[in-house]
Design an enzyme around this catalytic site. Structure first.
Site, PDB file in Angstrom:
ATOM      1  N   THR A  18      11.684  -2.312   2.295  1.00  0.00           N
ATOM      2  CA  THR A  18      10.562  -1.450   2.650  1.00  0.00           C
ATOM      3  C   THR A  18       9.259  -1.957   2.042  1.00  0.00           C
ATOM      4  O   THR A  18       8.199  -1.866   2.639  1.00  0.00           O
ATOM      5  CB  THR A  18      10.819  -0.010   2.166  1.00  0.00           C
ATOM      6  OG1 THR A  18      12.117   0.401   2.585  1.00  0.00           O
ATOM      7  CG2 THR A  18       9.792   0.959   2.719  1.00  0.00           C
ATOM      8  N   ARG A  22      13.201  -6.742  -3.829  1.00  0.00           N
ATOM      9  CA  ARG A  22      13.550  -6.103  -5.100  1.00  0.00           C
ATOM     10  C   ARG A  22      14.992  -6.405  -5.438  1.00  0.00           C
ATOM     11  O   ARG A  22      15.874  -6.257  -4.598  1.00  0.00           O
ATOM     12  CB  ARG A  22      13.357  -4.587  -5.024  1.00  0.00           C
ATOM     13  CG  ARG A  22      11.910  -4.225  -4.849  1.00  0.00           C
ATOM     14  CD  ARG A  22      11.677  -2.739  -4.901  1.00  0.00           C
ATOM     15  NE  ARG A  22      10.331  -2.490  -4.399  1.00  0.00           N
ATOM     16  CZ  ARG A  22       9.778  -1.294  -4.294  1.00  0.00           C
ATOM     17  NH1 ARG A  22      10.460  -0.213  -4.650  1.00  0.00           N
ATOM     18  NH2 ARG A  22       8.551  -1.151  -3.837  1.00  0.00           N
ATOM     19  N   HIS A 114       8.629   2.139  -8.230  1.00  0.00           N
ATOM     20  CA  HIS A 114       9.197   3.306  -8.905  1.00  0.00           C
ATOM     21  C   HIS A 114      10.580   3.014  -9.493  1.00  0.00           C
ATOM     22  O   HIS A 114      11.162   3.887 -10.120  1.00  0.00           O
ATOM     23  CB  HIS A 114       9.286   4.467  -7.920  1.00  0.00           C
ATOM     24  CG  HIS A 114      10.164   4.155  -6.741  1.00  0.00           C
ATOM     25  ND1 HIS A 114       9.752   3.330  -5.728  1.00  0.00           N
ATOM     26  CD2 HIS A 114      11.423   4.535  -6.444  1.00  0.00           C
ATOM     27  CE1 HIS A 114      10.732   3.225  -4.843  1.00  0.00           C
ATOM     28  NE2 HIS A 114      11.759   3.945  -5.257  1.00  0.00           N
ATOM     29  N   LYS A 126       6.067  -8.934  -3.929  1.00  0.00           N
ATOM     30  CA  LYS A 126       5.673  -8.799  -2.532  1.00  0.00           C
ATOM     31  C   LYS A 126       4.341  -9.493  -2.288  1.00  0.00           C
ATOM     32  O   LYS A 126       3.572  -9.742  -3.223  1.00  0.00           O
ATOM     33  CB  LYS A 126       5.616  -7.337  -2.116  1.00  0.00           C
ATOM     34  CG  LYS A 126       4.477  -6.545  -2.679  1.00  0.00           C
ATOM     35  CD  LYS A 126       4.446  -5.182  -1.978  1.00  0.00           C
ATOM     36  CE  LYS A 126       3.355  -4.322  -2.527  1.00  0.00           C
ATOM     37  NZ  LYS A 126       3.188  -3.098  -1.748  1.00  0.00           N
ATOM     38  N   ASP A 279       3.901   1.129 -10.494  1.00  0.00           N
ATOM     39  CA  ASP A 279       2.801   0.247 -10.109  1.00  0.00           C
ATOM     40  C   ASP A 279       1.548   1.009  -9.680  1.00  0.00           C
ATOM     41  O   ASP A 279       0.611   0.404  -9.164  1.00  0.00           O
ATOM     42  CB  ASP A 279       3.252  -0.698  -8.990  1.00  0.00           C
ATOM     43  CG  ASP A 279       3.651   0.044  -7.730  1.00  0.00           C
ATOM     44  OD1 ASP A 279       4.104   1.196  -7.827  1.00  0.00           O
ATOM     45  OD2 ASP A 279       3.498  -0.527  -6.632  1.00  0.00           O
ATOM     46  N   THR A 344       8.693   4.367   7.896  1.00  0.00           N
ATOM     47  CA  THR A 344       8.528   4.401   6.446  1.00  0.00           C
ATOM     48  C   THR A 344       8.027   3.054   5.916  1.00  0.00           C
ATOM     49  O   THR A 344       8.513   2.006   6.325  1.00  0.00           O
ATOM     50  CB  THR A 344       9.892   4.742   5.803  1.00  0.00           C
ATOM     51  OG1 THR A 344      10.208   6.087   6.157  1.00  0.00           O
ATOM     52  CG2 THR A 344       9.852   4.602   4.297  1.00  0.00           C
ATOM     53  N   GLU A 363       2.806   9.498   2.863  1.00  0.00           N
ATOM     54  CA  GLU A 363       4.255   9.524   2.993  1.00  0.00           C
ATOM     55  C   GLU A 363       4.801  10.648   2.127  1.00  0.00           C
ATOM     56  O   GLU A 363       4.226  10.975   1.082  1.00  0.00           O
ATOM     57  CB  GLU A 363       4.865   8.204   2.529  1.00  0.00           C
ATOM     58  CG  GLU A 363       4.498   7.026   3.395  1.00  0.00           C
ATOM     59  CD  GLU A 363       5.337   5.799   3.048  1.00  0.00           C
ATOM     60  OE1 GLU A 363       6.287   5.518   3.777  1.00  0.00           O
ATOM     61  OE2 GLU A 363       5.048   5.154   2.025  1.00  0.00           O
ATOM     62  N   GLU A 364       5.959  11.163   2.541  1.00  0.00           N
ATOM     63  CA  GLU A 364       6.595  12.237   1.784  1.00  0.00           C
ATOM     64  C   GLU A 364       7.045  11.775   0.399  1.00  0.00           C
ATOM     65  O   GLU A 364       7.338  12.594  -0.453  1.00  0.00           O
ATOM     66  CB  GLU A 364       7.793  12.805   2.556  1.00  0.00           C
ATOM     67  CG  GLU A 364       8.800  11.785   3.094  1.00  0.00           C
ATOM     68  CD  GLU A 364       9.509  10.967   2.068  1.00  0.00           C
ATOM     69  OE1 GLU A 364       9.920  11.555   1.051  1.00  0.00           O
ATOM     70  OE2 GLU A 364       9.657   9.749   2.264  1.00  0.00           O
ATOM     71  N   SER A 365       7.113  10.470   0.204  1.00  0.00           N
ATOM     72  CA  SER A 365       7.624   9.901  -1.039  1.00  0.00           C
ATOM     73  C   SER A 365       6.517   9.764  -2.088  1.00  0.00           C
ATOM     74  O   SER A 365       6.460   8.784  -2.801  1.00  0.00           O
ATOM     75  CB  SER A 365       8.243   8.542  -0.757  1.00  0.00           C
ATOM     76  OG  SER A 365       7.307   7.715  -0.072  1.00  0.00           O
ATOM     77  N   ARG A 496      18.902   8.966   2.328  1.00  0.00           N
ATOM     78  CA  ARG A 496      17.824   9.942   2.224  1.00  0.00           C
ATOM     79  C   ARG A 496      17.950  10.929   3.382  1.00  0.00           C
ATOM     80  O   ARG A 496      17.996  10.518   4.547  1.00  0.00           O
ATOM     81  CB  ARG A 496      16.462   9.264   2.282  1.00  0.00           C
ATOM     82  CG  ARG A 496      16.249   8.181   1.218  1.00  0.00           C
ATOM     83  CD  ARG A 496      14.780   7.981   0.925  1.00  0.00           C
ATOM     84  NE  ARG A 496      14.512   6.774   0.173  1.00  0.00           N
ATOM     85  CZ  ARG A 496      14.736   6.620  -1.128  1.00  0.00           C
ATOM     86  NH1 ARG A 496      15.279   7.605  -1.820  1.00  0.00           N
ATOM     87  NH2 ARG A 496      14.442   5.482  -1.751  1.00  0.00           N
TER      88      ARG A 496
HETATM   89  C1  VG1 Z   1      10.629   4.272  -0.508  1.00  0.00           C
HETATM   90  C2  VG1 Z   1       9.905   5.435   0.143  1.00  0.00           C
HETATM   91  C3  VG1 Z   1       8.819   4.909   1.058  1.00  0.00           C
HETATM   92  C4  VG1 Z   1       7.873   4.011   0.252  1.00  0.00           C
HETATM   93  C5  VG1 Z   1       8.655   2.909  -0.434  1.00  0.00           C
HETATM   94  C6  VG1 Z   1       7.806   2.075  -1.349  1.00  0.00           C
HETATM   95  O1  VG1 Z   1      11.238   3.468   0.480  1.00  0.00           O
HETATM   96  O2  VG1 Z   1      10.805   6.251   0.847  1.00  0.00           O
HETATM   97  O3  VG1 Z   1       8.142   5.988   1.642  1.00  0.00           O
HETATM   98  O4  VG1 Z   1       6.908   3.440   1.091  1.00  0.00           O
HETATM   99  O5  VG1 Z   1       9.701   3.483  -1.229  1.00  0.00           O
HETATM  100  O6  VG1 Z   1       7.212   2.858  -2.341  1.00  0.00           O
HETATM  101  P1  VG1 Z   1      12.806   3.596   0.850  1.00  0.00           P
HETATM  102  O7  VG1 Z   1      13.055   2.518   1.862  1.00  0.00           O
HETATM  103  O8  VG1 Z   1      13.566   3.408  -0.423  1.00  0.00           O
HETATM  104  O9  VG1 Z   1      12.997   4.971   1.378  1.00  0.00           O
HETATM  105  V1  VG1 Z   1       6.840   2.154  -3.854  1.00  0.00           V
HETATM  106  O10 VG1 Z   1       5.871   3.207  -4.683  1.00  0.00           O
HETATM  107  O11 VG1 Z   1       8.444   1.939  -4.442  1.00  0.00           O
HETATM  108  O12 VG1 Z   1       6.228   0.673  -3.454  1.00  0.00           O
HETATM  109 CO    CO Z   2       4.951   2.297  -6.212  1.00  0.00          CO
END
Ligand code: VG1
Ligand code: CO
Length: 543
Positions: A18, A22, A114, A126, A279, A344, A363-365, A496
């Site tokens: 995403t 990582r 995160h 990235k 970050d 996403t 985003e909801e996250s 999720r």
């Molecule tokens: C998660 C979140 C997504 C966000 C991504 C990167 O991805 O759901 O909304 O853009 O993390 O956020 P995933 O594929 O695990 O659902 V960050 O702050 O980790 O760069």
């Molecule tokens: Co982040």
């Protein structure tokens, strides 16, 4: 000093998810691992020769040594100049800003965001493009393809340079500018928000807690909130970035930022609370005794952004990721502006921002941002909230109550089931996808399914198509279930489950979200057979 060409062999699994690549830190520190991926980045963008890049990371374990490797590879690949944050540190939004401010050819961000950091935790890399935003899918796919055939990479044998000293140095013919990571970003914030009004509320006794979670935003929060805006010393907690984030999980949600939650729901809570992630691109917003869900936060920011000087001219449009609640859509409709629904990941907002179709994205996250950079931006969201609070002179609870009274409330929650065996998660999703064509018209938990599909997105700017972006089950009453597997985890699969239900009001606007969503939650478990496939009943994290 020489640019060496070093033989290597492909390493399996270097597929960006995403948001970048990582992996566990020991994997990234393994022989040639980082080198192969960095060479693939340079090759995928048509080489580094003569180009200028930005480089920085969130300061997690391996950040400093990785920066030295990337600089030596940039030099050997012929890059002209790299702008590096002091100590190889830059928050993700600050890196995006520096790419744009200096009109560079892009930047490399070292972060697993995160995800926890440390010798046994996670690391990530990235690439962001010249617009400051994450590389689009076509580019990340090109990188992955190169990692599968790579035979050599280029790297200078020059000694490490001192990244702690601000100023210009040479590295094997390449210019390295080590810059203050905070100053330009803080100036950008000052250009968007009414710092005079914010100084006035703090001078008048407004209190706030900002939890930097021992991650990158500590110095940014201290400079902006305490130094420039005059918030009391100690407003920023966990303000010293640590390579392992002090053992904390730097994810600003009620589970991981529980210290902040306890304070905001306790006696003598400050007026306003917020937290950011590893970050610095995420934000959680909490009022005294009230948690604001990220989907609601996006809607409130969209409805009130014009109160801040940087957005006084109004918004062109609002974009949200598909799993984010439709609360922002209601605001867009009321304002008569464009609304967009993307897959996403922030990379999908880039074209909408570049083309001027969207001004705000979310985003909801726990991600919100605007066209000031091409990443989500935690402190920016906090400052926009502060600016709105300063103008409206209301509490967070009052602002939420007013908002729901006007637009109705999209009850919303996300349930995460972490570290599921990948084969079990895949089998569950496959069965769910196979069932989609037969779901329409089915009654469940007193609701009727109106439609069910696997979300596919056609970019309105470049026409590119991204398929299989998450299963959607839509009900006739506006309720919705979304399910997808995470693309940022490094252990097994994370499921999720996104749950939403609309209440138009005026009654029923102040329920507990988990209770309001109970039938939708039960329906999700039944339709996907979560327990049968994974053995899980209770989510690991509820946001
Ligand atoms: C998660 C979140 C997504 C966000 C991504 C990167 O991805 O759901 O909304 O853009 O993390 O956020 P995933 O594929 O695990 O659902 V960050 O702050 O980790 O760069
Ligand atoms: Co982040």
């Amino acid at each position: 000093m020489t640019a060496l060409t070093i033989a290597t062999t492909p390493i399996a699994g270097q597929k960006p998810g995403t948001s970048g690549l990582r992996k566990k830190t020991p994997v990234f520190m393994g022989p040639h691992y980082l080198n192969n991926f960095v060479q693939a980045i340079f090759d995928a963008i048509g080489g580094a020769a003569g180009k200028t890049f930005v480089l920085g990371g969130d300061g997690r374990y391996f950040n400093d040594s990785a920066a030295q490797i990337i600089l030596k590879m940039a030099a050997a690949n012929g890059a002209a100049r790299v702008i590096v944050g002091q100590g190889a540190v830059l928050s993700t939004p600050a890196a995006s800003h520096l790419i744009r401010l200096n009109k560079t050819d892009g930047g490399i961000i070292m972060s697993a965001s995160h995800n926890p950091g440390g010798p046994e935790e996670d690391f990530g890399v990235k690439f962001n493009m010249a617009n400051g935003g994450p590389a689009p899918e076509a580019v990340t796919e090109a990188m992955f393809a190169i990692t599968e055939t790579i035979r050599e990479y280029r790297m200078s044998d020059a000694p490490d340079i001192d990244l702690n000293a601000i100023g210009r140095v040479q590295l094997d013919g390449m210019v390295v500018d080590v810059v203050d990571p905070v100053a330009d970003y803080a100036d950008l914030m000052e250009s968007l928000f009414d710092f005079k009004a914010l100084r006035a509320i703090f001078a008048n006794g407004f209190t706030m807690r900002f939890d930097a979670m021992c991650a990158v935003t500590g110095p940014y929060g201290i400079e902006i909130l305490e130094n420039r805006l005059g918030a009391a010393k100690g407003t920023v907690t966990h303000g010293t970035p640590l390579p392992d984030f002090g053992g904390m999980h730097p994810d600003p949600n009620p589970t991981w930022a529980h210290e902040l939650m306890d304070e905001m729901f306790g006696a003598d809570a400050p007026d306003f609370g917020a937290a950011s992630d590893g970050d610095g691109d995420r934000n959680m917003v909490v009022g005294r005794g009230i948690y604001v869900s990220p989907s609601d936060s996006l809607a409130v920011l969209a409805a009130n952004a014009h109160l801040a000087p940087g957005y006084a001219r109004g918004l062109a449009g609002v974009a949200r990721s598909m799993p984010t609640s439709a609360a922002a859509d209601r605001v867009a409709d009321a304002l008569g502006i464009g609304k967009y629904e993307t897959p996403t990941g922030w990379k999908f907002f880039g074209n909408l921002l570049d083309s001027g179709k969207a001004t705000l994205c979310g985003e909801e996250s726990f991600g919100t941002g605007s066209d000031h950079v091409r990443e989500k931006d935690g402190l920016w969201a906090v400052l926009l909230w502060l600016n709105i609070l300063a103008v409206r002179q209301q509490t967070v609870a009052q602002i939420m109550a007013d908002h729901w009274a006007k637009y109705g409330r999209n009850y919303y929650s996300r349930h995460d089931f972490e570290a599921i065996a990948t084969d079990k998660a895949d089998a569950m999703m496959a069965a769910l996808r196979a069932s989609l064509p037969s779901l329409k018209g089915r009654q469940i938990e007193g609701m009727e399914i109106a439609a069910a599909d696997d979300f596919a997105y056609t970019d309105p700017v470049d026409g590119s198509v991204s398929a299989r972006q998450g299963v959607r089950i839509l009900f006739t009453d506006g309720a919705r279930i979304v399910m997808r597997l995470s693309g940022t985890g490094t252990e097994g699969a994370t499921l999720r489950v996104y749950l939403e239900r609309y209440a138009a009001g005026p009654e029923g606007l102040d329920h507990d979200p988990q209770q309001a969503l109970a039938p939708v939650i039960r329906a999700a478990h039944e339709l996907a057979g979560i327990e049968g496939y994974t053995g899980r009943v209770t989510p690991d994290v509820i946001t």
